[in-house]
Scaffold this active site. Structure first.
Site, PDB file in Angstrom:
ATOM      1  N   ASP A 176       1.200  -1.475   0.064  1.00 27.52           N
ATOM      2  CA  ASP A 176      -0.294  -0.175   0.084  1.00 27.52           C
ATOM      3  C   ASP A 176       0.557   1.283   0.178  1.00 27.52           C
ATOM      4  O   ASP A 176       0.616   2.628  -0.611  1.00 27.52           O
ATOM      5  CB  ASP A 176      -1.126   0.161   0.851  1.00 27.52           C
ATOM      6  CG  ASP A 176      -1.588   1.204   1.363  1.00 27.52           C
ATOM      7  OD1 ASP A 176      -2.766   1.460  -0.226  1.00 27.52           O
ATOM      8  OD2 ASP A 176      -2.781   1.100   1.709  1.00 27.52           O
ATOM      9  N   HIS A 259      -4.145   2.955  -7.466  1.00 26.27           N
ATOM     10  CA  HIS A 259      -5.224   2.711  -6.567  1.00 26.27           C
ATOM     11  C   HIS A 259      -6.542   1.999  -7.070  1.00 26.27           C
ATOM     12  O   HIS A 259      -7.863   1.805  -6.638  1.00 26.27           O
ATOM     13  CB  HIS A 259      -5.704   3.911  -5.028  1.00 26.27           C
ATOM     14  CG  HIS A 259      -4.918   3.446  -4.193  1.00 26.27           C
ATOM     15  ND1 HIS A 259      -3.438   3.995  -3.754  1.00 26.27           N
ATOM     16  CD2 HIS A 259      -5.511   3.016  -3.103  1.00 26.27           C
ATOM     17  CE1 HIS A 259      -2.608   2.980  -2.490  1.00 26.27           C
ATOM     18  NE2 HIS A 259      -3.978   2.915  -2.022  1.00 26.27           N
ATOM     19  N   HIS A 262      -6.320  -1.116  -8.144  1.00 25.11           N
ATOM     20  CA  HIS A 262      -6.846  -1.980  -7.038  1.00 25.11           C
ATOM     21  C   HIS A 262      -8.293  -1.079  -7.085  1.00 25.11           C
ATOM     22  O   HIS A 262      -8.778  -2.450  -7.037  1.00 25.11           O
ATOM     23  CB  HIS A 262      -6.271  -1.146  -5.626  1.00 25.11           C
ATOM     24  CG  HIS A 262      -7.097  -1.674  -4.371  1.00 25.11           C
ATOM     25  ND1 HIS A 262      -8.041  -0.862  -4.106  1.00 25.11           N
ATOM     26  CD2 HIS A 262      -6.830  -2.414  -3.546  1.00 25.11           C
ATOM     27  CE1 HIS A 262      -8.779  -1.655  -3.336  1.00 25.11           C
ATOM     28  NE2 HIS A 262      -8.232  -2.381  -2.875  1.00 25.11           N
ATOM     29  N   HIS A 276      -5.668  -5.275   1.071  1.00 22.51           N
ATOM     30  CA  HIS A 276      -5.352  -4.277  -0.240  1.00 22.51           C
ATOM     31  C   HIS A 276      -4.344  -4.529  -0.709  1.00 22.51           C
ATOM     32  O   HIS A 276      -4.538  -3.893  -1.608  1.00 22.51           O
ATOM     33  CB  HIS A 276      -6.129  -2.631   0.931  1.00 22.51           C
ATOM     34  CG  HIS A 276      -5.702  -1.758   0.469  1.00 22.51           C
ATOM     35  ND1 HIS A 276      -6.918  -1.225  -0.202  1.00 22.51           N
ATOM     36  CD2 HIS A 276      -4.810  -0.693   0.386  1.00 22.51           C
ATOM     37  CE1 HIS A 276      -6.868   0.402  -0.960  1.00 22.51           C
ATOM     38  NE2 HIS A 276      -5.087   0.340  -0.791  1.00 22.51           N
TER      39      HIS A 276
END
Length: 387
Positions: A176, A259, A262, A276
């Protein structure tokens, strides 16, 4: 997402506390914030740290009321927690656990008009410091971001909890946090707005870059220390990079393609049980490809993240280059209007994103083979922390 004004801004939590044994001082730091706290955690986390949290609150002469977290930060779960706040008369809500718990608690605290606190049990995401929540559907697909006018009033990070948890959580946090600098530099180049509501400040961008350097210097020794449940200086540095530096860096430095990818990956059911940070790492590799980054930069990133224990191929997240329909859904979800991929300094179409996603499979395999690193295998999907 081009900026509409020249306003620059940075936001941050009211207070950040980190150190070995910090949980024992939770009551001390909570007392100035409220007199009727509501603690929210799942059963696993409560079984690990519930007694220590209880002892700390009682030492500060605070009542102990705990509510069980439902598991996924859905709109319904947030609404349920608001009802619990109303029923108990809580004036501060405390999330104990991972990013999913924190997302639900922040959203509920905002709707109820009370203060909120995050106490991460792991360093697996940069969610603890932020003024936003990610809301998912009941089956784990990304639904929306919710933005709040302030950050948590307190973030309390006990590094012994991090060291006692499986190292896979810390590795996911690295995935992350590594995206933070990649996305911040893209946002800066595009002169785009950040999650903080303006152009990035020098401070926000600098914190994003600092997190990158700290991670590269400390991740591998820190992960080894955590495998032995030890807190070392490398662990302290990596936890701060994963949590505080990355948290401030992503929010005030800017998000971009990683992101968004993601979020797109959540449209593929195969990825729902992955952490995540594992999915974000796929986004980071793909963003580098989309940028046409120098080959050596991409090679170094693939080698490093493989050593950390992060996926950088479709195979590892349950997909393949032949999954045309799934990859199309991922790409379309990642490029919808309002997604952070539009903070990139150039437009990206779903077709271009599908091609980039497919390309990382062969290239990552080649890099890993030449570096004598393990060949990709599918990660075992388990609910470690979906955000």
């Amino acid at each position: 997402m081009a900026a509409s004004s020249a306003i620059r801004t940075i936001i941050s939590p009211g207070r950040y506390v980190q150190g070995k044994g910090a949980l024992s001082r939770l009551g001390e730091f909570l007392a100035p914030l409220g007199k009727t706290p509501l603690l929210v955690s799942d059963d696993v986390v409560w079984g690990i740290l519930g007694q220590r949290a209880t002892d700390s609150l009682r030492a500060a002469q605070l009542p102990v009321t705990r509510e069980r977290f439902g598991g996924i930060p859905t709109a319904a779960e947030v609404t349920r927690l608001v009802g619990v706040i109303d029923r108990t008369g809580a004036d501060v809500i405390v999330a104990l656990g991972g990013g999913s718990t924190m997302d639900a608690v922040k959203a509920a605290g905002f709707l109820a008009g009370i203060r909120w606190v995050t106490v991460p049990s792991v360093a697996s995401t940069d969610a603890p410091t932020s003024a936003l929540s990610v809301i998912y559907t009941a089956d784990g697909a990304f639904e929306e971001y919710r933005f709040f006018p302030k950050n948590p009033d307190l973030v309390l990070m006990d590094t012994q909890l991090v060291a006692d948890a499986p190292a896979a959580f810390l590795a996911a946090g690295v995935g992350d946090a590594l995206a933070t600098w990649l996305e911040a530099r893209a946002t800066r180049q595009a002169h785009a707005n950040t999650m903080a509501g303006g152009l990035p400040t020098l401070a926000g961008t600098a914190l994003a870059e600092l997190s990158w350097g700290v991670i590269w210097d400390n991740a591998l020794p820190a992960l080894d220390a955590v495998r032995d449940h030890q807190v070392t200086p490398a662990v302290e540095k990596l936890v701060e990079a994963n949590t505080l530096l990355s948290g401030l860096g992503f929010e005030s430095g800017g998000l971009a393609a990683a992101h968004a990818i993601h979020n797109g990956l959540t449209a593929a059911h195969q990825t729902h049980g992955l952490a995540h940070g594992q999915k974000v790492n796929i986004g980071s590799v793909t963003q580098l490809v989309l940028e046409g980054a120098p080959t050596q930069e991409i090679r170094d990133f693939i080698e490093f993240t493989t050593r950390v224990g992060l996926p950088n191929t479709l195979t590892e997240v349950g997909l393949s280059v032949d999954d045309e329909d799934d990859l199309r859904r991922v790409a379309e979800a990642a490029t919808v209007q309002g997604e952070t991929i539009h903070n990139m300094p150039f437009p990206i179409t779903p077709d271009e994103l599908v091609s980039a996603l497919k390309s990382i499979e062969r290239f990552s395999r080649t890099v890993r083979s030449e570096a004598h690193l393990p060949a990709p295998v599918q990660y075992v999907a388990h609910q470690v922390d979906t955000h």
